[in-house]
Structures are given as structure tokens and as C-alpha cells.
Design a protein around this motif. Structure first.
Motif: not given
Length: 308
Positions: A38, A109, A111, A114, A133, A171, A215
Motif C-alpha cells: 500500500q 488487495w 489496488d 486502497k 469498495t 474492502t 481494490t
């Protein structure tokens, strides 16, 4: 990503991501890596509740914790497997962040932005307490499907969430109110904790926002949660606990209405499955407390007729 070993420091944590894992040695590394990837302008921590796995899940988690001590809080392994809900409760209590995200040990995950997107939204919209999401479903054969959100999913609140849990935990991001308002003790008797936690989070207000961005990936038809039974019964009993909990008093009317409708649905299901005694028993219970006895009786008789 930072790879040096550093002592864990819980100061100024914006987001705590809690991971529950048990016998997921084939998935847990992907889960952890997807979180460490992330990209944020704030600090976050991973809180891992590993529940005395019989495979190498613990060893994988320990390796990551050794390399990323500044980001990962790996909880001590219980002396024996304590089960999903006990592991859930002990893990969420260890979340130090202003916000909490969830990623089970077999999900991941996709993305890298996110958390940044979700934190930005909640920081700039104080009347919202939960944001979730879009996602993809991954099936055991390798197929991927994109979750198609219904039109009514974009802006919701307590009166919507009490009817069904439309939030996929992989999410979600929600405000951490556990420091001042620990989760209710009645939660300990159920087989899962995410939906009641969301309801607890917005019991005093706070809306739910949906972001269309994909995501995360949720593995379908595998893992511990897929094997749990009696979901419908738990859902109904959770609502009854909520109804009797004084913290939810402002929602009494909508909770009562929801319980009645769900119980009607249950006796319809009983009749459909030829469980006629269970259906009749529940019908009589509802008849004693429902004012619209005629319409309820018509509904019951219609479902009974369809059973034959």
C-alpha cells in the motif's frame, strides 16, 4: 518498502489492518504482501491474529514480522485453537489506528491506493463512518468475476445495514471506536464479528459510502468462513441481541420491523423445506405479538399450500 528490523511503535497509527488466519500457508504471504504494498502518506500497521495453525502459517507470519517489525504486530499464538470469533475479538482489541481495515488470510488487495482513497474520504466526510469498495471474486478453478453493485449500494446507513450485510470485509475501512466503546459481550456467542462491528460503529450515526474502484480479491467457496453453518439463525439472533442492547435504543423501531420480516421469511423457508412443525411453531409465536394477524395468517397459509 522498509525491510529493516525495528521495534514496533504504535504512535500516530492512522490505519490498523487486522488479519485473521488459520491453516492458510498457501495464501497468507500474498495477503501480507498485498497490504505492505500500500502506498500512503500516513502510517499503518498489520495486526495478525494467527490461531494456532497446524501447518506453516505461523512460520510465514513470523518471517514477515521479523522483516517488518515496524509495521507488523503478530499476536502470540494461543496454546490451542480458540476459534474464529475469539480470535476476531482478541485481534480487533489490538488495533491501535484511527481506522480499521480487514483482510482475511486467504484474501488480498490489488489496488495499492486502497487505504489512501478510503482514508481521504473519511477524513474529508465526517458524517461517514464506513467506506467500502468494489471487488473481484476468485473461484477455486481460477476464474475471476467482478462484483456488480446494485444501484442502492452507494449511500447507506444503519436502517439499510440492519437488513443485510452488503459490505465485503476485504474492502472495508471504518472508524475505530473500540478504545472508548468496546464491542458488546454478546458478540462472543456468534460465529462471526464483522457485520455486528459495522452496526456497532454506526449505532450513534455515521453513514456508509461505496467506492466503485476495484481494490481487492475475495476467494469464494474456500476457507474457514465458507464452512460456517447457521448463518441465517445467527443473523436473526444478532438482531435480537441488538434490539435488547440499550446502546441501540434509537433504532428500536427499525430493528423490530426487520426482525419480524426476517422471522416471516424463516417460516416461509421452513414450509418450503417441508419443515412444517418448525414453520407452525414460529407462525404461532409471531401471531401472538403481531397486530396484522389476518395478513400474517394469509401469508402462512399460502406458503403452506405451496409446500404440497
Amino acid at each position: 518498502m522498509i525491510k529493516e528490523k525495528e521495534a514496533y511503535n504504535n504512535s500516530n497509527i492512522m490505519v490498523s489492518i487486522f488479519i485473521l488466519t488459520y491453516n492458510q500457508e498457501h495464501y497468507i504471504a500474498q495477503t501480507i504482501e498485498s497490504i505492505l504494498n500500500q502506498k500512503t502518506n500516513f502510517s499503518f500497521q498489520l495486526v495478525i491474529g494467527e490461531d494456532c495453525s497446524s501447518d506453516r502459517t505461523r512460520a510465514v507470519c513470523e518471517k514477515f514480522a521479523g522483516n517488518y517489525g515496524n509495521k507488523i504486530k503478530l499476536l502470540p499464538s494461543p496454546e490451542k485453537n480458540i476459534g474464529l470469533i475469539a480470535n476476531y475479538i482478541r485481534t480487533i482489541k489490538e488495533c491501535d489506528g484511527r481506522y480499521i481495515a480487514i483482510c482475511d488470510g486467504d484474501d488480498y488487495w490489488i489496488d495499492p491506493l486502497k487505504l489512501q482513497k478510503q482514508v481521504d474520504f473519511l477524513e474529508n466526510n465526517l458524517d461517514y463512518s464506513i467506506v467500502h469498495t468494489a471487488l473481484k471474486f476468485l473461484y477455486p478453478n481460477g476464474d475471476l468475476d467482478v462484483f456488480s453493485a446494485p444501484d442502492n449500494l452507494y449511500y447507506n446507513e444503519f436502517k439499510d445495514l440492519i437488513y443485510s450485510n452488503f459490505i465485503f470485509s476485504v474492502t472495508v475501512l471504518f472508524r475505530n471506536i473500540q478504545f472508548n466503546e468496546p464491542l458488546p459481550q454478546w458478540l462472543e456467542q456468534y460465529s462471526y464479528g464483522d457485520w455486528p462491528t459495522y452496526l456497532w460503529t454506526i449505532k450513534d450515526g455515521g453513514k456508509i459510502h461505496y467506492i466503485e474502484d476495484i481494490t481487492a480479491v475475495y476467494r469464494k467457496n474456500i476457507g474457514i468462513s465458507y464452512k460456517l453453518k447457521d448463518w441465517y439463525s445467527d443473523d436473526l439472533n444478532i438482531r435480537k441481541n441488538i434490539l435488547s442492547d440499550v446502546h441501540f435504543n434509537k433504532h428500536t423501531e427499525i430493528i423490530s420491523k426487520c426482525i419480524f420480516e426476517k422471522e416471516c421469511g424463516l417460516f416461509l423457508a421452513y414450509n418450503r423445506d417441508k419443515k412444517l412443525k418448525e414453520a407452525f411453531k414460529l407462525f404461532i409465536q409471531l401471531l401472538k405479538k403481531e397486530k396484522g394477524k389476518l395478513s400474517l395468517t394469509k401469508l402462512y397459509l399460502h406458503s403452506l399450500k405451496k409446500a404440497f
